[in-house]
Write an enzyme that holds these catalytic residues in place. Structure first.
Site, PDB file in Angstrom:
ATOM      1  N   GLU A   1      -3.859   9.175  -1.530  1.00  0.00           N
ATOM      2  CA  GLU A   1      -2.841   9.718  -0.614  1.00  0.00           C
ATOM      3  C   GLU A   1      -2.751  11.231  -0.722  1.00  0.00           C
ATOM      4  OE1 GLU A   1      -1.877   7.743   1.568  1.00  0.00           O
ATOM      5  OE2 GLU A   1      -2.459   5.874   0.578  1.00  0.00           O
TER       6      GLU A   1
ATOM      7  N   GLY B   1       0.806  -1.204   0.000  1.00  0.00           N
ATOM      8  CA  GLY B   1       0.000   0.000   0.000  1.00  0.00           C
ATOM      9  C   GLY B   1       0.843   1.258   0.000  1.00  0.00           C
TER      10      GLY B   1
HETATM   11 ZN   LIG Z   1      -5.627   6.627   3.523  1.00  0.00          ZN
END
Ligand SMILES: [Zn+2]
Length: 889
Positions: A330, A293
């Site tokens: 993000e 991730g």
């Molecule tokens: Zn997040």
């Protein structure tokens, strides 16, 4: 006693942010204002030496200072000032704190605490960690950090709770060939002597580079980042902000796609939030392993390189989309999370639900052909399935310790949170919603906030009672079922709506009610373009409304923006099924998802679901085939070792064949990118369900690929490798393993290991499990391998035995965020009740009480599958009979 029909109000409504009322373990009378941190990592021994001078503001007279430290040894502590006072550290392992008793009362005002400390650098992504990787010029090691939720305290002592905002001034001493990146740009670089004494270094005392970064704005400690190594970068600019993509040697050009995405998204977010990105630079940093991730560290976002890098020659369309979505996610945190931070982990959904919603909105804006909203609807339906079980929990829930903070990163937080925001945006309208977001961020800039603060801002902008409407969605567990009936009276359609809690095998569930934004549409037969929409907020247990037209098709949750299931009266449902192909794709998908959910809840049978699937005609929508395939995979898992398995698989193949005939193996000129993805998925399905011609072709293509890698298109590579690995023999297994060992691409390595783990032959599965104990994989990939042997390799027994035999070693390779998930993830492949008890008992005895939450969730999932198997397999076996027509149209 509450009256029936009145909405049950949540018992404890969320409160606006105040520092004093924010949960947490640390006392709130001593505040850190500024950290000056000096670090010297040892890249041979993987140890760390450091010092930190912390500017404090003392609010109340105190005799003790308590802050966080974990796996650190504080070697010296001094309270600075006119008279320096040496302090004695007292470590509290259970609380992950270090405390200092003061010889005299510290008066309110400014003070300074200086600490020296030593620590470890681990391979797990907790605090400062190292990554070993191969580069064109040889074996390398680099450093990176992963602080969220509670691991900044492993790199330096700090007030490691998000409401304690402070500025950070970081310096680090590194080998001269290392580049370093942190939240802010580099302020200065200078050469310093190693400074290490002792015989080991006497012969080769080296020179280090001391890199000092510009001081950050006030921020939470979990957003601190440091990445260092033999790295390269490409750069650009957007909105006056320097954008860089940072990679290991030889990979920077694979960051070109990410660079372009970052540039367009930065402008989009500047406009959407109405607040300029506040830092002078934004780095997108690719880490070749160590964690999966990505992490939104302010100004220096880190990604597993497989979700940041895109090589136009070898990366797949799926990777391209994953990269874009992850960047969009993000980057949205740079405002929502970083500029304004969730005060405590009980409100983590504010960060993650928002970013999950925003990643879809922003990605869809630039890539409408990807049909992001349909994909998000599938994610929503998946989390609704879990939310219907009694092990679910409200979006907002108490978090008392570090393990619970890690557990909070779950699908309720992300996907349910995102789905609630989508429903709310749809209800308020996108512009009122956007202005509410702007108001919220502006009101809490460089500070913390709670859910109540977001509701207040949205309420001010929209004029709607948001606290009242939304409390039920974030503070109650579960979801509603909307029952809908209609009758024709005097030429008008009188629609009856009623709500109840929707549950799956949870007869004792507390009855709950919600304020549901209901969207109804009536459409004339033969075309859905003339849909007439009616919107109502269902505030009570039931309501009636009158629509103009009696003859049309009535669809609830039109557009699939709501977080609720719908149960239609039989005549309404039959009409929808008969006109299924005229409905918009979002509504066809919504009907399929709700229909399968009714099977799970024992409100209808699998035969009804398959009748709906059978009513689809010329269906080419990716998300709809995803829905059908995921249902078929679930049934396939239940059919394992059952007498009807072969017939079911043959029937599943017959269902997929028409779409395979349309798509074939080779891309057609001018086809959509979605068709490319769909081809891979349909072929994967046929491979899984044993279509011999597809398996033979995949094997032939794999053999050709081994000799000539370019012969296999990047979009089909995952599919072909998976089928080859699944049915492969020792020779194929060895070839895949060789390929995994020799690629420098994380994206490719993960494909090879996945293919290895999918082998049906138990002998080969055992070999794959053994790989997880070697050091050829990086942490996280290791344990993924074991989980995949259980799941895609259909060897849960082997994997479970292996995991128990090597529990300590395997758990030591997992970082804290994944630790509680590891054993449940293996066991979730089982569908026998006894296994549920076995898992819970084992975790209770051998792991920790903290891990039990996840074990119980999985135990519930296993029991549910056992029940589903018992109830529906006979129905499915009936459906699978070859005489049954697949397509009644
Ligand atoms: Zn997040």
């Amino acid at each position: 006693m509450l009256l029936l029909g009145a909405v049950v109000l949540p018992t404890r409504a969320d409160q606006p942010f105040t520092f004093a009322s924010t949960p947490g373990k640390l006392p709130k009378d001593v505040l850190p204002r500024h950290y000056a941190i000096e670090l010297q990592p040892d890249l041979e021994k993987f140890t760390l030496r450091g010092s930190v001078v912390i500017d404090l503001e003392v609010l109340k007279p105190t005799r003790e200072i308590i802050l966080n430290a974990h796996d650190l040894e504080v070697t010296k502590a001094t309270l600075l000032g006119a008279n320096e006072i040496a302090l004695k550290p007292r470590l509290n392992l259970g609380d992950q704190t270090v405390s200092f008793k003061l010889p005299q009362t510290l008066p309110p005002g400014a003070h300074r605490l200086a600490l020296e400390f030593t620590g470890q650098i681990q391979e797990q992504a907790e605090g400062l960690f190292y990554v070993k990787y191969s580069a064109p010029s040889g074996k390398k090691v680099m450093l990176a950090t992963q602080m969220e939720a509670t691991d900044a305290r492993r790199m330096f002592p700090c007030w490691d709770e998000p409401a304690f905002r402070a500025t950070f001034e970081l310096s680090v001493r590194l080998p001269e060939k290392f580049k370093a990146y942190s939240n802010m740009p580099i302020e200065s670089e200078s050469s310093v002597s190693d400074g290490t004494k002792g015989p080991r270094f006497a012969t080769h005392l080296s020179t280090l580079n001391r890199i000092k970064f510009v001081t950050t704005p006030p921020m939470a400690s979990y957003l601190v980042v440091l990445v260092a190594g033999e790295l390269e970068e490409i750069s650009g600019e957007a909105e006056g902000v320097q954008i860089r993509v940072i990679t290991t040697e030889g990979k920077s050009e694979q960051g070109r796609y990410a660079l372009g995405a970052t540039q367009e998204l930065l402008k989009y977010y500047d406009d959407y939030f109405g607040i300029k990105y506040p830092l002078p630079k934004l780095d997108q940093i690719a880490i070749p392993g160590g964690f999966s991730g990505a992490m939104e560290n302010w100004g220096g976002i880190t990604y597993n390189e497989s979700v940041l890098l895109f090589d136009p020659k070898t990366s797949s369309e799926q990777t391209k989309r994953d990269v874009y979505v992850d960047i969009a996610h993000e980057m949205s945190h740079q405002w929502f999370g970083n500029l304004v931070t969730t005060a405590w982990w009980n409100n983590l959904w504010l960060n993650e639900g928002f970013a999950t919603w925003m990643e879809v909105k922003a990605t869809d804006h630039f890539n409408p052909g990807w049909q992001m909203l349909l994909g998000a609807a599938s994610d929503k339906s998946a989390v609704m399935s879990g939310d219907a079980h009694h092990t679910t929990h409200p979006i907002q829930q108490a978090v008392d310790n570090e393990s619970q903070a890690d557990d909070a990163f779950d699908s309720i937080t992300y996907q349910k949170g995102g789905a609630i925001l989508r429903m709310l945006e749809d209800y308020l309208g996108p512009e009122a919603f956007r202005q509410g977001i702007h108001r919220y961020l502006s009101a809490h800039i460089y500070s913390s906030a709670t859910t109540a603060d977001l509701w207040s801002a949205l309420e001010r902008e929209s004029g709607q009672p948001i606290h009242r409407i939304c409390g039920g969605w974030t503070e109650q567990p579960g979801l509603p079922l909307l029952k809908i009936n209609a009758a024709c009276e005097n030429g008008k359609q009188v629609v009856s709506l009623a709500q109840e809690r929707f549950t799956v095998q949870d007869s004792r569930a507390r009855p709950l009610e919600w304020e549901i934004p209901v969207t109804l549409a009536t459409m004339q037969k033969s075309t859905a373009t003339n849909a007439v929409e009616t919107r109502r907020l269902l505030r009570k247990k039931s309501a009636k409304l009158t629509l103009a037209d009696c003859g049309g098709i009535l669809k609830a949750n039109f557009g699939d923006t709501g977080y609720y299931r719908v149960l239609y009266s039989t005549n309404l449902f039959v009409k929808l099924r008969q006109n299924l192909n005229q409905l918009p794709a979002a509504d066809r998908l919504n009907l399929l998802n709700d229909s399968w959910a009714m099977v799970e809840a024992n409100r209808s049978s699998a035969a009804d679901y398959f009748a709906l699937v059978g009513a689809l005609h010329n269906e080419h929508t990716l998300a709809i085939w995803d829905q059908i395939l995921s249902t078929l995979y679930l049934i396939d898992a239940l059919e394992q070792k059952q007498s009807g398995c072969a017939a079911f698989q043959a029937h599943a193949c017959r269902l997929l064949q028409p779409e395979f005939k349309r798509l074939g193996w080779e891309p057609r000129a001018g086809e959509s990118a979605n068709d490319g993805l769909l081809r891979a998925k349909i072929i994967s399905g046929l491979g899984q369900f044993g279509d011999q011609a597809v398996i033979a072709e995949a094997r032939a293509r794999f053999a050709k690929f081994v000799a000539t890698p370019d012969s296999l298109s990047s979009d089909l590579r995952s599919t072909v490798l998976k089928i080859a690995g699944r049915y492969g023999d020792q020779a194929v297994h060895d070839q895949l393993h060789e390929l995994a060992l020799h690629t420098s691409s994380t994206e490719e390595r993960q494909l090879y290991y996945s293919a290895l783990a999918g082998a049906l032959d138990p002998k080969l599965a055992a070999q794959t499990l053994a790989i997880s104990l070697t050091d050829e994989t990086v942490p996280q990939e290791t344990t993924d391998l074991v989980i995949k042997v259980a799941d895609s390799g259909e060897q849960p027994e082997l994997a479970w035995d292996f995991a128990r035999q090597h529990l300590h070693e395997l758990l030591s390779k997992v970082d804290s965020s994944a630790r509680n998930d590891f054993l449940p993830s293996i066991m979730s492949s089982f569908s026998d009740t006894a296994r549920a008890e076995e898992l819970e008992t084992y975790v209770r005895k051998n792991v920790s009480g903290d891990a039990l939450v996840k074990a119980r969730e999985t135990g519930e999932e296993i029991r549910f599958k056992a029940m589903l198997k018992q109830r529906e397999i006979p129905v499915i076996d009936q459906w699978s009979k070859p005489t049954q027509p697949t397509n009644p149209k």
